[in-house]
Design a protein around this motif. Structure first.
Motif, PDB file in Angstrom:
ATOM      1  N   LEU A  78      31.106  36.738  42.188  1.00 47.72           N
ATOM      2  CA  LEU A  78      32.273  37.251  42.897  1.00 47.72           C
ATOM      3  C   LEU A  78      33.494  37.297  41.983  1.00 47.72           C
ATOM      4  O   LEU A  78      34.225  38.284  41.943  1.00 47.72           O
ATOM      5  N   ALA A  79      33.704  36.217  41.209  1.00 48.46           N
ATOM      6  CA  ALA A  79      34.855  36.155  40.302  1.00 48.46           C
ATOM      7  C   ALA A  79      34.763  37.214  39.208  1.00 48.46           C
ATOM      8  O   ALA A  79      35.757  37.871  38.876  1.00 48.46           O
ATOM      9  N   LEU A  80      33.576  37.391  38.647  1.00 47.58           N
ATOM     10  CA  LEU A  80      33.401  38.373  37.577  1.00 47.58           C
ATOM     11  C   LEU A  80      33.575  39.795  38.097  1.00 47.58           C
ATOM     12  O   LEU A  80      34.178  40.638  37.426  1.00 47.58           O
ATOM     13  N   ARG A  81      33.073  40.057  39.291  1.00 48.68           N
ATOM     14  CA  ARG A  81      33.259  41.387  39.876  1.00 48.68           C
ATOM     15  C   ARG A  81      34.741  41.643  40.152  1.00 48.68           C
ATOM     16  O   ARG A  81      35.202  42.777  40.100  1.00 48.68           O
ATOM     17  N   GLY A  82      35.475  40.585  40.450  1.00 47.16           N
ATOM     18  CA  GLY A  82      36.901  40.734  40.731  1.00 47.16           C
ATOM     19  C   GLY A  82      37.745  40.981  39.498  1.00 47.16           C
ATOM     20  O   GLY A  82      38.893  41.413  39.611  1.00 47.16           O
ATOM     21  N   GLY A  83      37.198  40.680  38.317  1.00 50.63           N
ATOM     22  CA  GLY A  83      37.944  40.933  37.077  1.00 50.63           C
ATOM     23  C   GLY A  83      38.045  39.774  36.112  1.00 50.63           C
ATOM     24  O   GLY A  83      38.610  39.918  35.021  1.00 50.63           O
ATOM     25  N   ALA A  84      37.525  38.597  36.486  1.00 48.31           N
ATOM     26  CA  ALA A  84      37.558  37.456  35.559  1.00 48.31           C
ATOM     27  C   ALA A  84      36.668  37.753  34.356  1.00 48.31           C
ATOM     28  O   ALA A  84      35.637  38.424  34.481  1.00 48.31           O
ATOM     29  N   LYS A  85      37.071  37.247  33.198  1.00 50.13           N
ATOM     30  CA  LYS A  85      36.301  37.456  31.970  1.00 50.13           C
ATOM     31  C   LYS A  85      35.278  36.352  31.733  1.00 50.13           C
ATOM     32  O   LYS A  85      34.338  36.521  30.961  1.00 50.13           O
ATOM     33  N   GLY A  86      35.473  35.215  32.393  1.00 50.89           N
ATOM     34  CA  GLY A  86      34.547  34.109  32.186  1.00 50.89           C
ATOM     35  C   GLY A  86      34.628  33.103  33.306  1.00 50.89           C
ATOM     36  O   GLY A  86      35.596  33.087  34.077  1.00 50.89           O
ATOM     37  N   PHE A  87      33.604  32.263  33.395  1.00 47.86           N
ATOM     38  CA  PHE A  87      33.547  31.244  34.440  1.00 47.86           C
ATOM     39  C   PHE A  87      32.813  30.040  33.866  1.00 47.86           C
ATOM     40  O   PHE A  87      31.746  30.180  33.259  1.00 47.86           O
ATOM     41  N   ILE A  88      33.390  28.867  34.058  1.00 43.02           N
ATOM     42  CA  ILE A  88      32.774  27.651  33.529  1.00 43.02           C
ATOM     43  C   ILE A  88      32.957  26.522  34.538  1.00 43.02           C
ATOM     44  O   ILE A  88      33.993  26.425  35.194  1.00 43.02           O
ATOM     45  N   GLY A  89      31.939  25.699  34.701  1.00 47.75           N
ATOM     46  CA  GLY A  89      32.006  24.585  35.633  1.00 47.75           C
ATOM     47  C   GLY A  89      32.824  23.439  35.069  1.00 47.75           C
ATOM     48  O   GLY A  89      32.869  23.227  33.856  1.00 47.75           O
ATOM     49  N   LYS A  90      33.471  22.692  35.945  1.00 49.83           N
ATOM     50  CA  LYS A  90      34.287  21.563  35.493  1.00 49.83           C
ATOM     51  C   LYS A  90      33.443  20.425  34.932  1.00 49.83           C
ATOM     52  O   LYS A  90      33.982  19.501  34.312  1.00 49.83           O
ATOM     53  N   GLY A 111      41.237  31.968  44.465  1.00 46.38           N
ATOM     54  CA  GLY A 111      39.973  32.675  44.536  1.00 46.38           C
ATOM     55  C   GLY A 111      40.072  34.133  44.128  1.00 46.38           C
ATOM     56  O   GLY A 111      40.800  34.502  43.204  1.00 46.38           O
ATOM     57  N   LEU A 112      39.325  34.964  44.844  1.00 44.28           N
ATOM     58  CA  LEU A 112      39.256  36.386  44.522  1.00 44.28           C
ATOM     59  C   LEU A 112      40.621  37.062  44.656  1.00 44.28           C
ATOM     60  O   LEU A 112      40.962  37.926  43.844  1.00 44.28           O
ATOM     61  N   ASN A 113      41.411  36.685  45.649  1.00 46.07           N
ATOM     62  CA  ASN A 113      42.733  37.294  45.834  1.00 46.07           C
ATOM     63  C   ASN A 113      43.632  37.054  44.625  1.00 46.07           C
ATOM     64  O   ASN A 113      44.374  37.945  44.192  1.00 46.07           O
ATOM     65  N   LEU A 114      43.599  35.838  44.089  1.00 44.07           N
ATOM     66  CA  LEU A 114      44.418  35.536  42.913  1.00 44.07           C
ATOM     67  C   LEU A 114      43.949  36.340  41.708  1.00 44.07           C
ATOM     68  O   LEU A 114      44.766  36.901  40.972  1.00 44.07           O
ATOM     69  N   ILE A 115      42.643  36.403  41.497  1.00 46.79           N
ATOM     70  CA  ILE A 115      42.105  37.156  40.366  1.00 46.79           C
ATOM     71  C   ILE A 115      42.520  38.621  40.455  1.00 46.79           C
ATOM     72  O   ILE A 115      42.976  39.220  39.468  1.00 46.79           O
ATOM     73  N   LYS A 116      42.397  39.203  41.640  1.00 47.72           N
ATOM     74  CA  LYS A 116      42.754  40.611  41.805  1.00 47.72           C
ATOM     75  C   LYS A 116      44.253  40.833  41.635  1.00 47.72           C
ATOM     76  O   LYS A 116      44.685  41.856  41.086  1.00 47.72           O
ATOM     77  N   THR A 117      45.063  39.887  42.107  1.00 50.25           N
ATOM     78  CA  THR A 117      46.516  40.000  41.938  1.00 50.25           C
ATOM     79  C   THR A 117      46.886  39.962  40.459  1.00 50.25           C
ATOM     80  O   THR A 117      47.712  40.758  39.989  1.00 50.25           O
ATOM     81  N   LEU A 118      46.282  39.048  39.730  1.00 53.10           N
ATOM     82  CA  LEU A 118      46.545  38.955  38.289  1.00 53.10           C
ATOM     83  C   LEU A 118      46.133  40.235  37.574  1.00 53.10           C
ATOM     84  O   LEU A 118      46.864  40.750  36.717  1.00 53.10           O
ATOM     85  N   MET A 119      44.971  40.775  37.920  1.00 49.18           N
ATOM     86  CA  MET A 119      44.487  41.980  37.256  1.00 49.18           C
ATOM     87  C   MET A 119      45.339  43.203  37.615  1.00 49.18           C
ATOM     88  O   MET A 119      45.547  44.092  36.780  1.00 49.18           O
ATOM     89  N   ARG A 120      45.819  43.241  38.855  1.00 48.10           N
ATOM     90  CA  ARG A 120      46.630  44.384  39.292  1.00 48.10           C
ATOM     91  C   ARG A 120      47.968  44.441  38.549  1.00 48.10           C
ATOM     92  O   ARG A 120      48.409  45.521  38.124  1.00 48.10           O
TER      93      ARG A 120
END
Length: 234
Positions: A101-113, A71-80
């Motif tokens: 939430l994901a985009l605010r955390g730093g993800a560039k995109g989001f797509i449903g499975k 989730g958000l913790n992983l995204i922030k860890t990757l960006m850091r």
């Protein structure tokens, strides 16, 4: 462009389901511009790979195993640790609250499975170029949410159901993560272990979130959970 001079996009995949990894790998491998560096079932495996391997794009599931960083913790860890990395989230949790939430955390995109295979290829290409990818319908829902100044947890804007919806706008990112995990059946102890926080901290964040949501007891939260699961179809 000559094939030999074509710039490859180096991609790593993270999902705790082997079948999903196999499917993503097969779909993306159809594009000659993509080079799949590795497929991983845990965040630790991915993070170790990133220490010594050049990767342009990581495609990750939003929710991994209960004991894993996600989730958000992983995204922030990757960006850091890897600020130039482009993160694309591919998840069954496809609703405006989670996407925002994901985009605010730093993800560039989001797509449903549940999206078409071609869209996943296009999304990977877009984020590799530094652009943000959200499919048009989700972009419209996010615009509506922004206009209203709120994020509805269910993503359902039917006036009949608004009274049952949860607004996440007032919740901190950590509170959102605690509620997300609690709704999936994790105990406070398991959530504390997952995020390496104390039981007191997790319990406090859960209670704070429930106060902001206007809920007084766990059974009220689980009434909302039924609405959520029905909406997300998971």
């Amino acid at each position: 462009m000559n094939i030999s001079s074509r710039k490859h996009v180096f991609i790593a995949l993270l999902d705790d389901h082997a079948l999903v990894l196999r499917g993503l790998n097969d779909v993306l491998s159809d594009n000659p511009d993509f080079n799949i560096v590795g497929t991983f079932t845990s965040s630790n495996e991915l993070l170790n790979c990133l220490k010594n391997t050049h990767i342009d794009v990581v495609i990750v599931d939003y929710e991994l195993a209960p004991s894993d960083l996600d989730g958000l913790n992983l995204i922030k860890t990757l960006m850091r640790h890897h600020p130039t990395l482009s993160i694309l989230v591919v998840s069954a949790h496809y609703n405006p609250a989670t996407v925002a939430l994901a985009l605010r955390g730093g993800a560039k995109g989001f797509i449903g499975k549940n999206r078409p295979f071609e869209e996943i290829q296009n999304a990977a290409l877009e984020v590799s170029r530094g652009r943000t990818f959200i499919e048009p319908q989700m972009a419209q829902e996010l615009a509506q949410q922004q206009q209203r100044g709120e994020v509805l947890l269910t993503g359902n804007y039917n006036e009949e159901n608004v009274q049952h919806a949860l607004s996440l706008a007032a919740l901190s990112p950590k509170e959102q993560e605690v509620i997300r995990c609690f709704l999936t059946g994790m105990t406070v102890t398991e959530i504390a272990e997952k995020f390496n926080r104390s039981l007191k901290t997790i319990s406090g964040q859960k209670q704070s979130a429930m106060r902001k949501l206007g809920l007084k007891a766990d059974h009220e939260l689980f009434i909302v959970k039924d609405e959520l699961l029905k909406s997300l179809q998971i």
